[in-house]
Design an enzyme around this catalytic site. Structure first.
Site, PDB file in Angstrom:
ATOM      1  N   ARG A 173      35.133  51.910  36.660  1.00  0.00           N
ATOM      2  CA  ARG A 173      35.659  51.626  35.320  1.00  0.00           C
ATOM      3  C   ARG A 173      35.010  50.356  34.766  1.00  0.00           C
ATOM      4  NH1 ARG A 173      41.982  51.684  34.756  1.00  0.00           N
ATOM      5  NH2 ARG A 173      41.396  51.669  32.546  1.00  0.00           N
ATOM      6  N   CYS A 229      43.030  43.561  34.128  1.00  0.00           N
ATOM      7  CA  CYS A 229      42.831  44.893  34.701  1.00  0.00           C
ATOM      8  C   CYS A 229      42.890  45.879  33.543  1.00  0.00           C
ATOM      9  CB  CYS A 229      43.869  45.184  35.778  1.00  0.00           C
ATOM     10  SG  CYS A 229      45.583  45.112  35.197  1.00  0.00           S
TER      11      CYS A 229
END
Length: 275
Positions: A173, A229
Site C-alpha cells: 500500500r 497508517c
C-alpha cells in the site's frame, strides 16, 4: 514514555484492572459476537467503530478521534474510575487494542496496558473464558485530553523535513501497488515504510524492546518521530511498539484516509525497502 506498555497473560489475574475486549477487524465487524462467544472474565466489550472513533468523513478520515466528552462517556460506560488501571486486548496481536491504549493514554489514564499476545496468549495460560455479556457499574473517570502528542495534516506534510514520518501500512500500500480502501494509492511524500506487522513475532507477541529499538534506530537517532497508517488505528500499534523501545512518537490521526481524499496533497510512489 517510561510507563509499562504491555502486560503478560500470566500477570493479568494479579493486576487489578478494568479489562476491555477490543476485538475488531476492518470489513469483519464480528467483534461483539466473538466477545459474547467467550472473553476474559469481567471484560467489557468496546466497539472500535462507534466508541473509539468519531463518524467518518472525507475531511477527517475513516476513524477520526472521538471528542473528549464522547470518549469520557464511553470510558465511564466501561466502568473506568479515576486512578483505575486498564488492560486492553484483542485477537489480532494488539492491532485494534492499541487504539484503546492510545486513546485512554491521550485522555490522561496513566496505567493502560496491552495484553501481549492477546486473547490467544491468555487462553494458552489455561484461562477459562466467560460467555455472554458482562455488566459493569458505571465509572467516574475524568479525562483531560492531549496527554499523547498528535499532528495535523499540514504538520504531517512538513514532518519529513525535520524528523521521521513512518507509514505503518503494508508495504504494497505504501508503494502504491494496491489500495483496497482509500481513493488514491501511494504515500505521503518523504514518509518511510515501516509496516506495523513487523512489530510482532511469529506468535503474535510484540518483539523485544531491544529488537524494536534496533528496528527504529535504523531510521536515525535523536529525531522527532510521527506515525500514520490508513485511518489512525494501526498507527497506534506502531506508537506502542515505539514506546516499548523507549521512543516517543506523535500520531497523525487523519492518516492516509484523510490525506488521499484531499486532491491538493501530493502522492509519493517511489519504492523504498520496508524497515
Amino acid at each position: 514514555m517510561t510507563d509499562p506498555v504491555l502486560i503478560r497473560a500470566d500477570a493479568v489475574a494479579a493486576h487489578p484492572s478494568v479489562v476491555l475486549d477490543v476485538r475488531w477487524a476492518l470489513g469483519a465487524p464480528n467483534g461483539r459476537q466473538d466477545y459474547l462467544d467467550g472473553h476474559i472474565p469481567g471484560a467489557v466489550f468496546v466497539d472500535l467503530e462507534t466508541e473509539l472513533a468519531a463518524p467518518p468523513s472525507t475531511a477527517s478520515g475513516r476513524h477520526p478521534l472521538p471528542s473528549l466528552p464522547d470518549l469520557q462517556a464511553a470510558a465511564r460506560r466501561w466502568g473506568i474510575g479515576d486512578g483505575d488501571a486498564v488492560v486492553v486486548y484483542d485477537g489480532t496481536g494488539g492491532m485494534a487494542a492499541a487504539r484503546a491504549w492510545w486513546l485512554l493514554r491521550w485522555g490522561g489514564v496513566a496505567d493502560v496496558r496491552i495484553l501481549d499476545g492477546g486473547l490467544q496468549a491468555w487462553l494458552a495460560t489455561g484461562g477459562e473464558p466467560e460467555v455472554g455479556s458482562h455488566e459493569t457499574a458505571p465509572g467516574t473517570v475524568t479525562l483531560a485530553g492531549d496527554s499523547m502528542p498528535t499532528i495535523d495534516i499540514d504538520t504531517a506534510a512538513g514532518w519529513p523535513a525535520c524528523g521521521v514520518l513512518l507509514d505503518a501500512r503494508a508495504g504494497e500500500r505504501y508503494r502504491g501497488e494496491t489500495e483496497p480502501v482509500d481513493p488514491r494509492a501511494g504515500h505521503i511524500p518523504g514518509a518511510i515504510s515501516a509496516p506495523t506487522a513487523e512489530n510482532l513475532d511469529s506468535s503474535g507477541h510484540f518483539k523485544s524492546a531491544e529488537v524494536l529499538k534496533a528496528r527504529f534506530d535504523a531510521l536515525g537517532n535523536d529525531v522527532p518521530v510521527a506515525v500514520y497508517c490508513g485511518s489512525g488505528v494501526t498507527a497506534a500499534h506502531e506508537i506502542a511498539a515505539l514506546a516499548v523501545a523507549g521512543i516517543e512518537a506523535s500520531l497523525y490521526p487523519g492518516s492516509w484516509s484523510q490525506w488521499s481524499n484531499d486532491d491538493t496533497r501530493p502522492v509519493g510512489l517511489e519504492p523504498v525497502e520496508d524497515l
